[in-house]
Design a protein around this motif. Structure first.
Motif, PDB file in Angstrom:
ATOM      1  N   LYS A 138      40.841  45.131  13.068  1.00 43.20           N
ATOM      2  CA  LYS A 138      41.981  44.918  12.852  1.00 43.20           C
ATOM      3  C   LYS A 138      42.941  45.728  13.391  1.00 43.20           C
ATOM      4  CE  LYS A 138      41.616  41.538   9.781  1.00 43.20           C
ATOM      5  NZ  LYS A 138      41.519  40.179  10.180  1.00 43.20           N
ATOM      6  N   THR A 139      43.993  45.092  14.020  1.00 41.21           N
ATOM      7  CA  THR A 139      45.117  45.882  14.451  1.00 41.21           C
ATOM      8  C   THR A 139      46.243  45.878  13.649  1.00 41.21           C
ATOM      9  OG1 THR A 139      46.083  43.995  15.719  1.00 41.21           O
ATOM     10  CG2 THR A 139      44.463  45.511  16.704  1.00 41.21           C
ATOM     11  N   GLY A 140      47.394  46.917  13.917  1.00 37.74           N
ATOM     12  CA  GLY A 140      48.401  46.910  12.930  1.00 37.74           C
ATOM     13  C   GLY A 140      48.237  47.650  11.767  1.00 37.74           C
ATOM     14  N   LYS A 141      49.428  47.479  10.752  1.00 35.34           N
ATOM     15  CA  LYS A 141      49.267  48.344   9.547  1.00 35.34           C
ATOM     16  C   LYS A 141      48.014  48.002   8.675  1.00 35.34           C
ATOM     17  CE  LYS A 141      52.303  47.600   6.209  1.00 35.34           C
ATOM     18  NZ  LYS A 141      53.383  47.606   5.426  1.00 35.34           N
ATOM     19  N   VAL A 142      47.658  49.090   8.046  1.00 35.44           N
ATOM     20  CA  VAL A 142      46.297  48.874   7.134  1.00 35.44           C
ATOM     21  C   VAL A 142      46.536  48.318   5.799  1.00 35.44           C
ATOM     22  CG1 VAL A 142      44.676  50.417   5.794  1.00 35.44           C
ATOM     23  CG2 VAL A 142      45.408  51.206   7.941  1.00 35.44           C
ATOM     24  N   LYS A 143      46.092  47.254   5.193  1.00 35.46           N
ATOM     25  CA  LYS A 143      46.038  46.776   4.415  1.00 35.46           C
ATOM     26  C   LYS A 143      46.084  47.486   2.997  1.00 35.46           C
ATOM     27  CE  LYS A 143      44.526  42.134   6.105  1.00 35.46           C
ATOM     28  NZ  LYS A 143      43.611  40.916   5.714  1.00 35.46           N
ATOM     29  N   SER A 144      46.824  46.947   2.024  1.00 37.30           N
ATOM     30  CA  SER A 144      46.824  47.761   0.761  1.00 37.30           C
ATOM     31  C   SER A 144      45.550  47.317   0.131  1.00 37.30           C
ATOM     32  CB  SER A 144      48.105  47.240   0.057  1.00 37.30           C
ATOM     33  OG  SER A 144      47.786  45.909  -0.438  1.00 37.30           O
ATOM     34  N   ASN A 180      45.817  43.894  -1.205  1.00 42.74           N
ATOM     35  CA  ASN A 180      45.671  42.777  -0.590  1.00 42.74           C
ATOM     36  C   ASN A 180      44.136  42.553   0.042  1.00 42.74           C
ATOM     37  OD1 ASN A 180      48.175  41.987  -0.184  1.00 42.74           O
ATOM     38  ND2 ASN A 180      48.648  43.240   1.368  1.00 42.74           N
ATOM     39  N   PHE A 199      40.388  49.425  10.955  1.00 41.35           N
ATOM     40  CA  PHE A 199      41.749  49.342  11.442  1.00 41.35           C
ATOM     41  C   PHE A 199      41.887  50.404  12.580  1.00 41.35           C
ATOM     42  CE2 PHE A 199      41.994  47.752   7.201  1.00 41.35           C
ATOM     43  CZ  PHE A 199      43.038  46.667   7.520  1.00 41.35           C
ATOM     44  N   GLU A 250      44.096  51.160  14.944  1.00 47.30           N
ATOM     45  CA  GLU A 250      45.297  52.244  15.318  1.00 47.30           C
ATOM     46  C   GLU A 250      45.212  53.473  14.328  1.00 47.30           C
ATOM     47  OE1 GLU A 250      46.385  49.035  14.848  1.00 47.30           O
ATOM     48  OE2 GLU A 250      47.282  48.748  16.855  1.00 47.30           O
ATOM     49  N   SER A 251      44.954  53.196  13.386  1.00 47.16           N
ATOM     50  CA  SER A 251      44.868  54.175  12.115  1.00 47.16           C
ATOM     51  C   SER A 251      43.247  54.919  12.086  1.00 47.16           C
ATOM     52  CB  SER A 251      45.078  54.063  10.659  1.00 47.16           C
ATOM     53  OG  SER A 251      44.493  52.909  10.362  1.00 47.16           O
ATOM     54  N   GLU A 299      40.788  53.812  10.452  1.00 47.98           N
ATOM     55  CA  GLU A 299      40.292  53.631   8.980  1.00 47.98           C
ATOM     56  C   GLU A 299      39.102  52.521   8.728  1.00 47.98           C
ATOM     57  OE1 GLU A 299      42.911  54.165   5.678  1.00 47.98           O
ATOM     58  OE2 GLU A 299      44.618  54.736   7.100  1.00 47.98           O
TER      59      GLU A 299
END
Length: 145
Positions: free
Chosen positions: A50-56, A59, A88, A90-91, A93
């Motif tokens: 996944k790219t972008g912000k890490v899902k909560s 979610n 993820f 970018e981060s 994780e």
């Protein structure tokens, strides 16, 4: 990314594995990013990047993508899926995803429900922030802009 995330213990079986599965009167197609061998008895883990912000956590618990992929990998590819995770990029994780039989059953149920809604043209508007980016916001009676 390579320095932090790569491990020599990773044993990819398949990359970008396409699938096409019949559900009801419909066909569901997709691509699994990576399938790793994780056991000596043909057990595998599905990995989705996944790219972008890490899902909560909330979610991730609601998300049915990987339980569906587990179903498809088992039914179409004959694999024994024992794990699934998102990475993820970018981060950097990794988040494990529940692919228990209960989650797989729920995923199949929700997919069949979505197919039925589409075939019977039952669409409920879900206006909100996303309306700002929708190509139809100037003609949609539900748009919130």
């Amino acid at each position: 990314y390579f320095t932090k995330m790569y491990s020599e213990e990773q044993n990819p079986l398949k990359l970008e594995e396409s699938f096409s599965v019949h559900f009801g009167n419909s066909t569901f197609s997709g691509k699994i990013d990576r399938i790793d061998i994780v056991g000596n008895n043909g057990e595998v883990c599905i990995v989705d990047y996944k790219t972008g912000k890490v899902k909560s956590d909330a979610n991730i618990k609601k998300d049915l993508q990987l339980p569906l992929y587990a179903v498809f990998a088992q039914e179409k590819l004959g694999l024994n899926v024992v794990g699934a995770k998102y990475i993820f990029v970018e981060s950097m994780e990794e988040i494990e995803v529940d692919i228990s039989q209960k989650r797989k059953n729920l995923a199949k149920e929700k997919l069949l429900e979505a197919i039925d809604n589409i075939q019977n043209r039952r669409f409920t508007a879900t206006p909100g922030f996303v309306c700002n980016f929708c190509d139809y916001n100037s003609v949609c009676e539900f748009a919130e802009i």
